[in-house]
Design an enzyme around this catalytic site. Structure first.
Site, PDB file in Angstrom:
ATOM      1  N   TYR A 158       0.842  -1.380   0.123  1.00 18.81           N
ATOM      2  CA  TYR A 158      -0.082   0.074  -0.099  1.00 18.81           C
ATOM      3  C   TYR A 158       0.688   1.241  -0.005  1.00 18.81           C
ATOM      4  CZ  TYR A 158      -3.105   3.752   1.841  1.00 18.81           C
ATOM      5  OH  TYR A 158      -3.797   4.950   1.895  1.00 18.81           O
ATOM      6  N   ALA A 160       4.100   1.458  -1.063  1.00 16.34           N
ATOM      7  CA  ALA A 160       4.686   1.741  -2.358  1.00 16.34           C
ATOM      8  C   ALA A 160       3.595   2.303  -3.358  1.00 16.34           C
ATOM      9  CB  ALA A 160       5.205   0.286  -2.648  1.00 16.34           C
ATOM     10  N   SER A 161       2.336   1.893  -3.310  1.00 13.25           N
ATOM     11  CA  SER A 161       1.434   2.339  -4.204  1.00 13.25           C
ATOM     12  C   SER A 161       1.192   3.842  -4.189  1.00 13.25           C
ATOM     13  CB  SER A 161       0.320   1.645  -4.028  1.00 13.25           C
ATOM     14  OG  SER A 161      -0.577   1.621  -3.132  1.00 13.25           O
ATOM     15  N   LYS A 162       1.036   4.427  -2.889  1.00 11.39           N
ATOM     16  CA  LYS A 162       0.588   5.670  -2.626  1.00 11.39           C
ATOM     17  C   LYS A 162       2.025   6.575  -2.838  1.00 11.39           C
ATOM     18  CE  LYS A 162      -3.551   5.134  -1.509  1.00 11.39           C
ATOM     19  NZ  LYS A 162      -4.772   5.610  -2.447  1.00 11.39           N
TER      20      LYS A 162
END
Length: 263
Positions: A158, A160-162
């Protein structure tokens, strides 16, 4: 203060519940024209009815945001319905695995959350920008998260995605800025609601052998203001960045977290 959002054509992704619902109704109260997008129209229907009940002109469109073709169709449908696109608010996203270390996270889990939280926003921004460039105006607000500003153990995928969404937003801000288009991120901290209570706090309660209420209080003590954010706090930040009150702000990450990421 009049935010001058009356009749502004606004696409909102992930409007069905939680922050999405709060943001949708906030824009409806400001008189924006709404295009509500998501995969499950049945889930969107209740908030669509609420928005119309507030006097907003609103439609819903089925769209898988991970599909480049479907997001292009979304932009086209918006133009066909309202003639322009003034604002895009990207809320749709997921939480990914909770309580797993990076080495316990599977490649499929990682791919799934990166696709949803990064590629979905990339697709929608890419779809609306040609129209905004022609208009020489537009506001894009991506809802990220403070774990994309500081990182978080047990939430690697999560986080990393943000972090990736921040890079997408800043690069688009530089590229679209000459066309009078603002691109910004709202970064909520922990927001009280079903996901926070049933997943995040429940996981902490199990790990530490404490009650759900005790876990929620522990989270709150991490913040300078000693309280969790609410959906409406995120909605107000989105309104601000979508309005011309923030005309000279672009490429920023605005934490809405009671004082955690920036302190």
């Amino acid at each position: 203060m009049d935010l001058q959002l009356q009749d502004k054509v606004t696409i909102i992704t992930g409007p069905a519940k939680g922050m999405g619902r709060a943001v949708t109704l906030a824009f409806a109260r400001e008189g924006a024209k709404l295009v509500l997008a998501g995969r499950d129209l049945a889930a969107i229907e209740p908030v669509l009815s609420e928005a119309r009940g507030l006097g907003a002109e609103a439609i819903d469109i089925a769209c898988d945001l991970v599909s480049g073709d479907q997001t292009q169709d979304l932009a086209l449908a918006c133009i066909q319905a309202f003639g322009r696109i003034d604002i895009l608010v990207n809320i749709a996203g997921g939480s990914g695995p909770i309580g797993k270390t990076g080495w316990e996270t599977t490649p499929d889990e990682f791919d799934q959350i990166v696709q949803l939280n990064m590629k979905g926003c990339f697709n929608t921004i890419r779809a609306v920008l040609p129209t905004m460039i022609t208009q020489r105006s537009g506001k894009i607000v991506n809802v990220g998260g403070t774990f994309g500003m500081r990182g978080r153990a047990g939430r690697m995928a999560y986080s990393a995605s943000k972090w990736g969404l921040r890079g997408i937003s800043k690069s688009f801000a530089l590229e679209a800025g000459p066309y009078n288009i603002n691109v910004n991120c709202v970064a909520p901290g922990m927001v009280d609601g079903p996901r926070f209570r049933e997943k995040v706090s429940a996981n902490m309660a199990r790990e530490l052998g404490i009650t759900l209420e005790e876990a929620m209080k522990r989270h709150a003590t991490d913040y300078a203001l000693r309280r969790l954010s609410e959906d409406t706090d995120v909605a107000h930040a989105c309104l601000f960045l979508a309005s011309d009150v923030s005309r000279q702000i672009t490429g920023v990450d605005l934490p809405v977290d009671g004082g955690w990421a920036a302190l």
